[in-house]
Design a protein around this motif. Structure first.
Motif, PDB file in Angstrom:
ATOM      1  N   GLU A  93       0.841  -1.201  -0.063  1.00  0.00           N
ATOM      2  CA  GLU A  93      -0.091  -0.130  -0.014  1.00  0.00           C
ATOM      3  C   GLU A  93       1.014   1.253  -0.063  1.00  0.00           C
ATOM      4  O   GLU A  93       0.300   2.261  -0.725  1.00  0.00           O
ATOM      5  CB  GLU A  93      -0.797  -0.059   1.022  1.00  0.00           C
ATOM      6  N   GLN A 117       2.247   1.855  -3.389  1.00  0.00           N
ATOM      7  CA  GLN A 117       1.170   2.394  -4.463  1.00  0.00           C
ATOM      8  C   GLN A 117       0.717   3.874  -3.991  1.00  0.00           C
ATOM      9  O   GLN A 117       0.525   4.621  -4.961  1.00  0.00           O
ATOM     10  CB  GLN A 117      -0.294   1.446  -3.959  1.00  0.00           C
ATOM     11  N   ILE A 118       0.594   4.345  -2.807  1.00  0.00           N
ATOM     12  CA  ILE A 118       0.491   5.730  -2.356  1.00  0.00           C
ATOM     13  C   ILE A 118       1.538   6.662  -2.912  1.00  0.00           C
ATOM     14  O   ILE A 118       1.341   7.529  -3.400  1.00  0.00           O
ATOM     15  CB  ILE A 118       0.160   5.779  -0.839  1.00  0.00           C
ATOM     16  N   THR A 128       0.842   7.536  -6.437  1.00  0.00           N
ATOM     17  CA  THR A 128      -0.567   8.075  -6.751  1.00  0.00           C
ATOM     18  C   THR A 128      -0.584   9.670  -6.544  1.00  0.00           C
ATOM     19  O   THR A 128      -0.658   9.930  -5.410  1.00  0.00           O
ATOM     20  CB  THR A 128      -1.645   7.385  -5.973  1.00  0.00           C
ATOM     21  N   ASP A 186      -3.224  11.362  -4.411  1.00  0.00           N
ATOM     22  CA  ASP A 186      -3.438  11.057  -3.140  1.00  0.00           C
ATOM     23  C   ASP A 186      -2.599  12.225  -2.375  1.00  0.00           C
ATOM     24  O   ASP A 186      -1.325  12.262  -2.641  1.00  0.00           O
ATOM     25  CB  ASP A 186      -2.671   9.743  -2.859  1.00  0.00           C
ATOM     26  N   ASN A 203       0.698  11.355  -0.678  1.00  0.00           N
ATOM     27  CA  ASN A 203       1.949  10.794  -1.643  1.00  0.00           C
ATOM     28  C   ASN A 203       3.194  11.023  -1.357  1.00  0.00           C
ATOM     29  O   ASN A 203       4.270  10.211  -1.285  1.00  0.00           O
ATOM     30  CB  ASN A 203       1.268  10.987  -3.148  1.00  0.00           C
ATOM     31  N   ASN A 263       6.962   4.660 -13.087  1.00  0.00           N
ATOM     32  CA  ASN A 263       5.800   5.720 -12.740  1.00  0.00           C
ATOM     33  C   ASN A 263       6.880   6.785 -11.781  1.00  0.00           C
ATOM     34  O   ASN A 263       6.311   7.800 -11.598  1.00  0.00           O
ATOM     35  CB  ASN A 263       4.994   4.994 -11.349  1.00  0.00           C
ATOM     36  N   HIS A 272       5.848  10.283 -13.505  1.00  0.00           N
ATOM     37  CA  HIS A 272       4.494  10.958 -13.120  1.00  0.00           C
ATOM     38  C   HIS A 272       4.521  11.566 -11.809  1.00  0.00           C
ATOM     39  O   HIS A 272       3.641  12.637 -11.554  1.00  0.00           O
ATOM     40  CB  HIS A 272       3.541   9.931 -12.962  1.00  0.00           C
TER      41      HIS A 272
END
Length: 183
Positions: free
Chosen positions: A35, A38-39, A42, A45, A48, A76, A79
């Motif tokens: 998790e 993933q955060i 993102t 979020d 983040n 990623n 981004h």
């Protein structure tokens, strides 16, 4: 409904001790790691950047935990835009490269595609309007990669030399160090 990790990140202050405590909690409870990654990637979020702070501390202790996520991580990084997220990720990239090129047991393995993603992103951070810490890590990252890709050092030398007079003393110190090594 927020997860336990999201709640911890929401209440996290920037104090080093608080960041270390949360990183230690995740090191002791690896089930939060997926998790957290993933955060980190993102950008929408609101936590983040805080997740990136924690990921950096975890990377110092258990860099190998990133191996299953390495393709996701490298794809990623481009981004990310929040300056508070970029600096810890730029530092993690240096740790990944150091591990990859040492080629020891438990080293991180980076594919050619991973390395190309890192090169592209590092040059982007270097030439775009990012803060000096991210630029400094990018310069060092590209210096390391230039030992394996002969076209990088000449490009890095051009960019750093051109930008040198327009940057802070911290940028100039890293630039001098790396330019000296390149010559």
């Amino acid at each position: 409904m927020h997860s336990e990790l999201q709640l911890q990140l929401e209440h996290l202050k920037a104090y080093r001790k608080d960041r270390l405590d949360l990183a230690q909690n995740i090191l002791e409870n690896k089930e939060y790691f997926d998790e957290l990654v993933q955060i980190c990637f993102t950008p929408a979020d609101k936590n983040n950047n805080k997740a990136c702070w924690i990921l950096e501390f975890i990377a110092y202790e258990e860099l190998i935990w990133l191996q299953p996520y390495i393709n996701f991580f490298c794809k990623n990084i481009k981004h990310l835009k929040d300056e508070s997220a970029l600096r810890p990720i730029a530092k993690i990239i240096q740790l990944l490269l150091a591990s990859h090129y040492k080629r020891k047991e438990n080293s991180i393995l980076l594919s050619e595609e991973n390395l190309q993603d890192i090169i592209e992103t590092s040059f982007d951070w270097l030439i775009n309007d990012t803060k000096v810490a991210t630029k400094a890590y990018s310069i060092r990252t590209l210096y390391i990669l230039g030992k394996y890709y002969n076209w990088i050092h000449p490009e890095l030398q051009i960019i750093v030399s051109k930008d040198y007079p327009n940057h802070s003393a911290a940028y100039q110190a890293v630039a001098r160090e790396v330019l000296k090594k390149i010559k």
